[in-house]
Design an enzyme around this catalytic site. Sequence first.
Site, short mmCIF file in Angstrom:
data_model
loop_
_atom_site.label_atom_id
_atom_site.label_comp_id
_atom_site.label_asym_id
_atom_site.label_seq_id
_atom_site.Cartn_x
_atom_site.Cartn_y
_atom_site.Cartn_z
N ASP A 32 3.06 -37.35 10.61
CA ASP A 32 2.32 -36.47 11.51
C ASP A 32 1.05 -37.21 11.92
O ASP A 32 0.88 -38.37 11.55
CB ASP A 32 2.05 -35.12 10.82
CG ASP A 32 1.30 -35.27 9.50
OD1 ASP A 32 0.34 -36.07 9.46
OD2 ASP A 32 1.67 -34.61 8.52
N ASP B 253 -0.16 -14.50 0.86
CA ASP B 253 0.49 -15.74 0.42
C ASP B 253 1.61 -15.34 -0.54
O ASP B 253 1.37 -14.62 -1.50
CB ASP B 253 -0.53 -16.63 -0.28
CG ASP B 253 0.11 -17.80 -0.98
OD1 ASP B 253 1.19 -18.23 -0.56
OD2 ASP B 253 -0.47 -18.27 -1.98
N HIS C 145 -4.14 -25.95 19.26
CA HIS C 145 -3.80 -26.83 20.38
C HIS C 145 -4.17 -26.33 21.76
O HIS C 145 -3.47 -26.61 22.74
CB HIS C 145 -2.30 -27.18 20.30
CG HIS C 145 -1.97 -28.05 19.13
ND1 HIS C 145 -0.73 -28.10 18.54
CD2 HIS C 145 -2.75 -28.91 18.42
CE1 HIS C 145 -0.75 -28.96 17.52
NE2 HIS C 145 -1.97 -29.45 17.43
N ASN D 46 -1.44 -32.42 20.15
CA ASN D 46 -2.77 -32.26 20.75
C ASN D 46 -2.81 -32.32 22.28
O ASN D 46 -3.54 -33.13 22.86
CB ASN D 46 -3.76 -33.26 20.15
CG ASN D 46 -3.84 -33.14 18.65
OD1 ASN D 46 -3.14 -33.84 17.92
ND2 ASN D 46 -4.65 -32.22 18.18
N GLU E 21 7.71 -27.91 18.34
CA GLU E 21 7.27 -27.15 17.16
C GLU E 21 6.27 -26.09 17.58
O GLU E 21 5.31 -26.40 18.27
CB GLU E 21 6.57 -28.07 16.13
CG GLU E 21 7.46 -29.08 15.48
CD GLU E 21 6.73 -29.91 14.41
OE1 GLU E 21 5.63 -29.50 13.98
OE2 GLU E 21 7.26 -30.95 14.02
N ASP F 254 3.74 -17.30 -2.48
CA ASP F 254 4.19 -18.11 -3.61
C ASP F 254 3.06 -18.75 -4.42
O ASP F 254 3.30 -19.63 -5.25
CB ASP F 254 5.17 -19.19 -3.14
CG ASP F 254 4.51 -20.24 -2.26
OD1 ASP F 254 3.31 -20.09 -1.95
OD2 ASP F 254 5.19 -21.21 -1.89
N LYS G 59 -0.72 -39.22 9.15
CA LYS G 59 -0.10 -40.36 8.47
C LYS G 59 1.25 -40.69 9.10
O LYS G 59 1.99 -39.80 9.52
CB LYS G 59 0.08 -40.07 6.98
CG LYS G 59 0.84 -38.79 6.71
CD LYS G 59 0.82 -38.44 5.24
CE LYS G 59 1.48 -37.08 5.03
NZ LYS G 59 1.38 -36.61 3.66
N GLU H 118 5.76 -36.51 15.90
CA GLU H 118 4.30 -36.41 16.13
C GLU H 118 3.64 -37.78 16.05
O GLU H 118 2.76 -38.02 15.23
CB GLU H 118 3.66 -35.43 15.15
CG GLU H 118 4.18 -34.01 15.31
CD GLU H 118 3.38 -32.97 14.50
OE1 GLU H 118 2.82 -33.33 13.47
OE2 GLU H 118 3.35 -31.81 14.94
CA CA Z 1 2.25 -20.12 0.25
#
Ligand code: CA
Length: 659
Positions: free
Chosen positions: A147, A306, A272, A239, A297, A308, A150, A195
Amino acid sequence: MKKKVLVLAVILTLAVTAVGCKTGNVKNNGKSVEISTSPAQIFVEPVSGMPEEFVLGADVSTLIAEEKSGVKYYDENGNEQDLLLTLAQNGINTIRIRVWNDPYDAEGNGYGGGNNDVETAVLIGKRAAQYGLSVMVDFHYSDFWADPSKQMVPKAWKDMSAEEKHAAAYEFTYDSLKRMLDEGVDVTMVQIGNEITTGLSGETKWSAMSHILTGGSEAVRALSAEYEKDISIVVHFTNPEDAGKYERYAQMLSKFEIDYDVFASSYYPYWHGTMENLTKVLKEIAEKYGKKVMVAEVSYAYTMEDGDGFGNTISEDAVCELYYPVTVQGQADCVRDVVQAVVDTGDAGIGVIYWEPAWIPVPGDSDVPREMLWQEHGSGWASVYAAEYDPEDAGVYYGGSAWDNQAMFDFEGHPLASLSVFRFLRTGADTDVRIDDVQDAVLKVRLDDEIRLPETVCAVFNNGETKEIPVTWDAGADLPDSSVLGEYVLCGMAEYEGMKQEVTCTVKIVEKNYVENPGFEDGDLSMWILNNIDNKTTELFVSEKSVDAVEGGKSMHFYSTDEVNFTMEQNITGLNPGTYKYSMAMHGGDAGNQEIEIYAIADGKEYTESVTITRWQEIQRPVIEKITTTDGSITIGVRVKCNPGAWGNLDEFLLAPVQ
Ligand code: CA
């Protein structure tokens, strides 16, 4: 934003009417799946001008790892069902699958994020074909996530020159795709790199990247001819909001004669830029270079919960612009609008793909905790084993799903109503009007002032309308003490036509402040004296970007192509004689040569305090502690002088009495 609890008992008593849904088929490979005909539970405005063959995709690369971890997916009636069938029934026609070259350590332990090697892509692709779903293959040309942050070279390519990577990319692309095609995967699109905004496979120069892109592209064309199959070559960037960037990438692709068909963009609305800009930028590329365009995407959050215990990318703390309510309806609205934005590019706009709508929490209990499943099956975004390859990122932040609140399935695997948006895009859909979201109230009270809680709060309905509705606060007469600085959260219940929703009011007891319009939230700026010295500062105005504000939605923005040189002050009169303190907040950057100070003038005496800006959102708060006035007037201000290119934002001016 906030978590919202709809009062289900009330909602469920409302009659559900079926409107605007049509039957249809997804047809590919001679296979067909009946599109669901169940009534809409969301509002969908039809997308005008959407072509029949428009790609509506879902990237479900983590599917196999999720299933191995014990995740189950259900149909809309609560029966366990293949995720891919549920997607097809909801109008999805294409599955995107990422491919990493070798996402394993020497002992064969997977790096995580779905452990997406070629074999995994074959497994998902074959199943997709059963339901007539086409496949877009997303080669990262890396052993793990690629991405803008990196683009690491695959282990096997480590010692290769850019020229040698040409052959390696050709071979890997050719072999991987051939295997998929031979297994019956309906590959219709292939991404050569993911990306690739800042590089590809360890290369950052276009002259080097072009060798890898060419290798991938040549392999796709060769197979296309061999299998007599139309396979589009896709390049993928991020971007679109950075002015001129996409034009530069398209120029480079042209300069190095990269053979491709589709210029794709990631588009995460909270990062974006606007959709109008997305349309404009993609349209320009399409027209100037004769390419197709798409969004490869997209995603949006439906909750701030959240699922998990592994923190989510978009959370209450994330610094970003959230343009839609964080609800199931808001998520559907966002998808619908992105599809319209791509359709609005004209004939060149070919599709939109939702990223990881099924990356939900793995089960986990005290015997087999989630962490164990993430490590063993690669269902988290990175495992501990990824540290050897990616020590700085995965090596530190390995864990579970950072995307569970942007999925289109709930934490237990049931499809959300937002998934159905894909099957309603052409026809539109209606449902019963109900409260979708109520905005929590924030009340700022100056020290010792009376606390008056709001009598109404702003409700957003699922059809997009907003209305002030009555609220009852639990606190009753038991209000916070306004003589003590602090923040208090009160709970309440908003109610409208029998619908109820919990809501909070955050009461902030803040210092007395004699500065008028201290954070530029009001339109009237007449109390501020702004002096743009020699008119050198090219941008000096109130910015309405809340991500740039220190508090609230606005701040005073400066930037200059010439040198920055301005002062801003306010004369405050009618004060009780006594001692006061003055402070403000600012942040900014690219200011190598800066002379910035705040100042106060009272009783003919000037007080100053210098300040240095560093970077975006690193807030500086200069303070002048003791200013004495006998005639009740104080002038407060700021002097800013910096090199060309410097920028910043000023906010939260405060003049408060000192006890
Ligand atoms: Ca999560």
